[in-house]
Design an enzyme around this catalytic site. Structure first.
Site, PDB file in Angstrom:
ATOM      1  N   ASP A 406       0.855  -1.191   0.000  1.00  0.00           N
ATOM      2  CA  ASP A 406       0.000   0.000   0.000  1.00  0.00           C
ATOM      3  C   ASP A 406       0.889   1.238   0.000  1.00  0.00           C
ATOM      4  O   ASP A 406       2.100   1.152   0.220  1.00  0.00           O
ATOM      5  CB  ASP A 406      -0.896  -0.051   1.251  1.00  0.00           C
ATOM      6  CG  ASP A 406      -1.912   1.072   1.271  1.00  0.00           C
ATOM      7  OD1 ASP A 406      -2.276   1.565   0.180  1.00  0.00           O
ATOM      8  OD2 ASP A 406      -2.330   1.464   2.374  1.00  0.00           O
ATOM      9  N   GLU A 409       2.461   4.708  -4.215  1.00  0.00           N
ATOM     10  CA  GLU A 409       2.435   5.609  -5.389  1.00  0.00           C
ATOM     11  C   GLU A 409       3.792   6.285  -5.587  1.00  0.00           C
ATOM     12  O   GLU A 409       4.122   6.543  -6.747  1.00  0.00           O
ATOM     13  CB  GLU A 409       1.332   6.657  -5.209  1.00  0.00           C
ATOM     14  CG  GLU A 409      -0.078   6.090  -5.291  1.00  0.00           C
ATOM     15  CD  GLU A 409      -0.456   5.238  -4.076  1.00  0.00           C
ATOM     16  OE1 GLU A 409       0.109   5.493  -2.993  1.00  0.00           O
ATOM     17  OE2 GLU A 409      -1.275   4.323  -4.222  1.00  0.00           O
ATOM     18  N   ASP A 483      -9.135   3.605  -1.761  1.00  0.00           N
ATOM     19  CA  ASP A 483     -10.041   4.070  -0.699  1.00  0.00           C
ATOM     20  C   ASP A 483     -11.368   4.598  -1.224  1.00  0.00           C
ATOM     21  O   ASP A 483     -11.609   5.808  -1.253  1.00  0.00           O
ATOM     22  CB  ASP A 483      -9.337   5.140   0.135  1.00  0.00           C
ATOM     23  CG  ASP A 483      -8.131   4.566   0.859  1.00  0.00           C
ATOM     24  OD1 ASP A 483      -8.017   3.319   0.926  1.00  0.00           O
ATOM     25  OD2 ASP A 483      -7.304   5.350   1.329  1.00  0.00           O
TER      26      ASP A 483
END
Ligand code: GLC
Length: 816
Positions: A406, A409, A483
Site C-alpha cells: 500500500d 504511489e 479508498d
C-alpha cells in the site's frame, strides 16, 4: 482578496517555452539499422525509430540527437521480432507493410497513417510536437462515432469519450468522482473503437502523461511531460485482439494460488492477536467461507515494516498456528516508507548499504507517512529490490504467503502527496529523477515483493496485492481500487473501473467490498457482496472509525445473504479458477463488459451496470437502495435465469425481479458451467463431486456444447511441468437423444480426490426416458453416492451421477 497570483503569466495562454512548436519536420531518409525490424527515419529536427514487433504491433519512438536508446521500461516484456516488413518509398511517403497493416509516413511532416490492406484507415497520428521543456504531444483522428476504453483504473463510465485523464499515481483518499483525473494506478493504454474496429495506443512513459478525449472535436491527444514519446500501436481489429496483443507486450498474470481467489476479510485494523483469532473462529462457527484475514498497519511496532507490535501481537507463531488449523491465511500490509530510527535494523541497513532514494546532493530523501519521518527504498536498483525482497523472510518464515503493498504511489503526507520530483533514482546506473519515473515506483515495489516471496516459498505460489501500479503490474500483483466509500455510487463505480482494468491487462482486480470510508448499511453490504462475489478479487475492507463491516455486523438477514453469496463464489470456484487460467494464458479479462463479447451490438458500448463473468455468465447487481427490480439488458441469444431456470430471449432489455436476497444472474443457453461443493476455504481438498450444469440443452435442435475443466493442486508451480488435469466435455443433442462425452488429458499430472461427476439439466426441452447403462434412483440414493439418475419434478432438473475414475466415458440420454 486576490494576490498578484491572479495575473500570473501562465493564465494567459502558453508561454514561449510551453508552446509545442518543434516537430521532426521534413523526413530525409530511412535506414534499417539491422536490429530486429528497426528503422530510423531521419528528420530535419529529430528522428523517429520504428520497430515492428509483430504483424500487428509496432513501436515508434521520437528522439533527438545521434543515438537511439531502444531500451523500454520494465512494463514491456523483452520481445523478439520475427515479422517480415516490406518497405516502399515514393516521393511523398515511406511505406512499411506487414501481412496485416501498412504504416504510411508522410515525408513532409512525419504524420502517420495506419491502414489495412483494403485501404481502410485504422488510425492517423499527426506530427509529434515538443517544446523547450521536453513536453511532447500528438493528436490522433477521432471520428464522430469513436468510443474509448482501457486507461487502467479510472473513475467515470466505461466509454471514456469526452473524458481527459492524467497518468500520475496519486493517493486519492477522497473523492473518487468523475473529475478525478489521476488516481493510484497509471496504465497509459488507450483503446479506440469505431465502426466495430479497435486499435490500442500504449505510451511507455512512466512520468506524467495525459490522454485527452475531451478538448477537441475531431481529434484526441496523448502527451507526456517528461521523457520520450515512445508509443506502441496495437492493431485489432477486434477488441479481444487488442487486449491479447497488449498483454503479450506487457505480460499476463501468473496463475494465482487458489486461496487468493477465495473471500478475504480486512479492516483498518484488526488491532490485536485475540481479535484476529476471534474473527477467524467466528467465520468458522458461522460457516461463512473465508481464506484470508489482513493485518493492517496496527500489527507493526510503531508502523515499522517487518516487525510485529510486541504488546498487540505477542505471539505471531501461535497465532499463525491456530489460523492454519482453521484454514485461514494472513496477509500483512507492507508500505514502502521505512521509519527513520537509528535503532531500527531495516533503517540502519538501508542507510549503510545505500538502499534509500537520495537527493542529487547526497542526502537521503525523507518524508512523512504512517511511521513518521521515513526513507524510501530505491526499487529502480535491482540490488535494492533484492534486499527488500529478502526482508520478507521475516514473514515467510512464519508461514505467510501473501503481502499487501500500500501507499506505494508513493504516497506521502505533504502537499504534493508524493516524493519530491527532484529526488534521484539510481536506476541501475542510469540515474533519473523521480519526476521521470514516478509511475513505476509501486510496480517495482510489488515486483521486488513478488520475486522475494517466490524465492522464499519453496515452490508455492505467492500472492501480492497492490494499490499503485504501471502497465505490466498484472505480472506481479492483484490490484484493489483503493479508498472508496460506503456509497451506492461507489458500488456502481466499481463496475466500469474493474471492467476497464480488465481491458487494460489487469484481470485480477476488485474494490473494497462494502466500501472503505464512511459507514455501510446492511443493505449496502448485502448488495455489494452479491456483486463482489463475482469480481476476480474479493475482499471486504473498511476504515478505522467507520461502522464495523464484517458479514455479521448488520443482523441475521444481511449475514445470511452475505453467507450465501460468498458460498456461491466458492461453489463457482472450479469455473472461476478456469477463468483465471484463461487470463494467464490468453490475457483476456475474467469479468468483461458485454462489449467484449458483443462488439457489434450498439446497446452495449457504454453498458457498465452489468457485466459478464467469462463469456457466459451475466451478472446484474442491484446498486441502488430500496430497489427490488432492475432493468437488465440481455444480449443476443437465449439466456437462462440462474435462479428460476427460465429461458429468456435476448437482444432486449428485461425487468428483473430482485428482492434483497436475489442478484439477477443469467447463463447463456448452450453454456456449461462447473460448480463444486461448498467449502469453507479454497484449498480444502475434500472434493466429493463436481457438477456440470448444462444450460439450455435440447434433444431436438442440433444442440452442441463444449467445456474444459482445468484443475491443479492450486498452490504449487507443478502445473508448469504438466501437473494439471484437463477434462474436456462435449454435449450433443438432437434426434431424441442427448449425448455426453468426457475425457481427461492423457498425461494427467494431477488427480483431485474426487469420487463423483454430475451432469445437471435444468428445465430441458425434453422428458427423459432412460439414461443408457444407469438406473433411475431417488435423490437420496444419489446423495449417498450411487451411480444413477434422478428427476426432480418441482425444479424440473435431470441429475445424472457417475463415478469419476475412468479417463473418460460417454452417456446417452434418450427422451421418453
Ligand atoms: C490506505 C489504504 C487502506 C488502508 C490504510 C491504512 O488508506 O488504501 O486500504 O487501510 O491506508 O493502512
Amino acid at each position: 482578496m486576490e494576490g498578484s497570483v491572479a495575473i500570473r503569466p501562465d493564465k494567459f495562454g502558453l508561454s514561449d517555452e510551453q508552446a509545442l512548436r518543434k516537430h521532426i519536420g521534413f523526413f530525409k531518409t530511412v535506414e534499417n539499422i539491422g536490429v530486429g525490424n528497426t528503422y530510423i527515419c531521419y528528420g530535419d529536427k529529430g528522428n523517429a525509430a520504428i520497430v515492428f514487433l509483430t504483424d500487428d504491433v509496432f513501436r515508434i519512438k521520437i528522439y533527438q540527437g545521434a543515438d537511439v536508446d531502444l531500451s523500454t521500461t520494465v512494463g514491456v516484456l523483452p520481445q523478439v521480432s520475427e515479422v517480415e516488413v516490406k518497405t516502399l518509398e515514393n516521393e511523398s511517403q515511406f511505406i512499411f507493410a506487414t501481412t496485416t497493416i501498412r504504416l504510411i509516413v508522410d515525408k513532409s511532416n512525419c504524420s502517420l497513417s495506419i491502414e489495412d490492406h483494403e485501404g481502410h484507415l485504422i488510425a492517423r497520428q499527426n506530427p509529434v510536437g515538443w517544446n523547450a521543456r521536453g513536453e511532447h504531444s500528438a493528436d490522433y483522428d477521432m471520428p464522430a462515432e469513436s468510443h474509448f476504453y482501457g486507461f487502467g483504473e479510472k473513475t467515470g463510465f466505461l466509454d471514456k469519450r469526452g473524458e481527459r485523464y492524467t497518468n500520475w499515481n496519486t493517493d486519492v483518499y477522497a473523492p473518487h468522482v468523475p473529475e478525478i483525473e489521476a488516481i493510484y494506478q497509471s496504465i497509459p493504454l488507450l483503446i479506440h473503437m469505431f465502426e466495430e474496429r479497435s486499435y490500442g495506443l500504449f505510451l511507455d512513459n512512466p512520468g506524467r502523461s495525459d490522454f485527452d478525449m475531451r478538448s477537441a472535436e475531431t481529434t484526441f491527444s496523448i502527451s507526456c511531460a517528461t521523457g520520450a514519446y515512445d508509443i506502441y500501436f496495437i492493431n485489432g481489429p477486434g477488441l479481444k485482439d487488442v487486449v491479447s496483443r497488449y498483454t503479450a507486450l506487457t505480460g499476463r498474470i501468473d496463475l494465482p494460488p487458489k486461496w487468493a481467489i477465495g473471500y478475504h476479510q480486512s479492516r483498518y485494523s484488526y488491532m490485536n492477536q485475540q481479535e484476529v483469532l476471534e474473527l477467524a473462529r467466528t467465520f468458522r462457527t458461522k460457516q461463512i467461507p473465508c481464506d484470508v484475514i489482513y493485518l493492517d498497519i496496527h500489527y507493526m511496532d510503531e508502523y515499522r515494516v517487518f516487525t510485529f507490535d510486541p504488546v498487540r501481537f505477542p505471539d505471531p507463531e501461535g497465532m499463525m498456528e491456530e489460523l492454519k488449523s482453521l484454514g485461514i491465511r494472513i496477509i500483512p500490509i507492507v508500505d514502502p516508507g521505512v521509519k527513520k530510527d537509528p535503532k531500527y535494523t531495516v533503517y540502519q541497513e538501508g542507510v549503510r548499504e545505500n538502499h534509500f532514494i537520495k537527493k542529487l546532493e547526497g542526502d537521503i530523501f525523507l518524508g512523512e507517512v504512517w511511521p513518521g519521518i521515513s526513507a524510501f527504498p530505491d526499487f529502480t536498483e535491482d540490488r535494492t529490490s533484492e534486499w527488500w525482497g529478502e526482508q520478507h523472510r521475516y514473514y515467510t518464515e512464519l508461514g505467510i504467503q501473501g503481502i499487501w503493498n500500500d501507499m506505494n504511489e508513493p504516497a506521502l503526507f505533504n502537499e504534493s502527496k508524493t516524493m519530491d520530483l527532484d529526488a534521484m533514482h539510481g536506476n541501475n546506473g542510469k540515474p533519473q529523477t523521480h519526476e521521470e519515473l514516478h509511475n513505476l515506483y509501486g510496480m517495482l515495489m510489488s515486483k521486488a515483493t513478488y520475486e522475494g516471496l517466490s524465492r522464499q516459498l519453496d515452490g508455492q505460489r505467492p500472492f501480492v496485492l497492490t494499490r499503485a501500479g504501471y502497465a505490466g503490474i498484472q505480472r506481479y500483483a492483484a490490484v484493489w481500487t483503493g479508498d472508496n466509500r460506503s456509497f451506492w455510487e461507489h458500488m456502481a463505480l466499481a463496475m466500469p473501473m474493474v471492467l476497464n482494468m480488465g481491458l487494460s491487462g489487469i484481470p485480477f482486480a476488485g474494490p473494497d467490498i462494502g466500501g472503505f470510508g464512511h459507514n455501510a448499511t446492511g443493505e449496502l453490504l448485502a448488495r455489494w457482496t452479491q456483486m463482489g462475489a463475482f469480481f476476480p478479487y474479493c475482499r471486504n475492507h473498511s476504515a478505522i472509525g467507520t461502522i464495523r463491516q464484517e458479514p455479521w455486523s448488520f443482523g441475521e438477514k444481511t449475514e445470511e445473504i452475505v453467507r450465501n453469496y460468498i458460498g456461491l463464489r466458492y461453489r463457482f470456484m472450479p469455473h472461476l479458477y478456469q477463468l483465471f487460467r484463461g487470463a494467464a494464458t490468453d490475457g483476456l479479462p475474467i469479468v468483461r463488459p458485454l462489449l467484449l463479447e458483443y462488439p457489434s451490438d450498439p446497446n452495449v458500448t457504454n453498458l457498465c451496470d452489468q457485466f459478464l463473468l467469462g463469456e457466459n455468465i451475466l451478472i446484474a447487481p442491484v446498486y441502488r437502495p430500496d430497489t427490488d427490480h432492475r432493468s437488465v439488458y440481455l444480449p443476443a441469444g437465449t439466456w437462462i435465469d440462474y435462479w428460476t431456470g427460465e429461458a429468456l430471449v435476448g437482444g432486449r432489455p428485461i425487468l428483473a425481479h430482485a428482492p434483497l436476497e436475489i442478484m439477477p444472474m443469467y447463463i447463456r443457453a448452450g453454456a456449461i458451467i462447473a460448480e463444486g461443493p461448498l467449502k469453507q476455504s479454497a484449498d480444502d481438498a475434500s472434493d466429493e463431486s463436481i457438477t456440470f450444469h448444462i444450460y439450455g440443452a435440447s434433444a431436438s435442435t442440433g444442440f452442441e456444447s463444449a467445456y474444459t475443466l482445468y484443475e491443479d493442486d492450486g498452490v504449487s508451480f507443478d502445473y508448469r511441468q504438466g501437473g494439471y488435469s484437463e477434462l474436456s466435455l462435449n454435449v450433443v443433442g438432437g434426434a431424441g437423444t442427448v449425448e455426453i462425452q468426457w475425457r481427461y488429458n492423457e498425461a494427467r499430472g494431477f488427480k483431485p480426490e474426487r469420487k463423483l461427476l454430475q451432469f445437471s439439466f435444468r428445465r430441458p426441452d425434453f422428458t427423459v426416458g432412460r439414461v443408457e447403462g444407469l438406473q433411475r434412483l431417488t435423490a437420496e440414493q444419489l446423495v449417498a453416492g450411487a451411480e444413477g439418475w434422478t428427476h426432480n419434478p418441482s425444479t424440473d432438473e435431470l441429475l445424472i451421477q457417475v463415478s469419476d475414475q475412468a479417463v473418460g466415458d460417454k452417456l446417452v440420454v434418450s427422451t421418453a
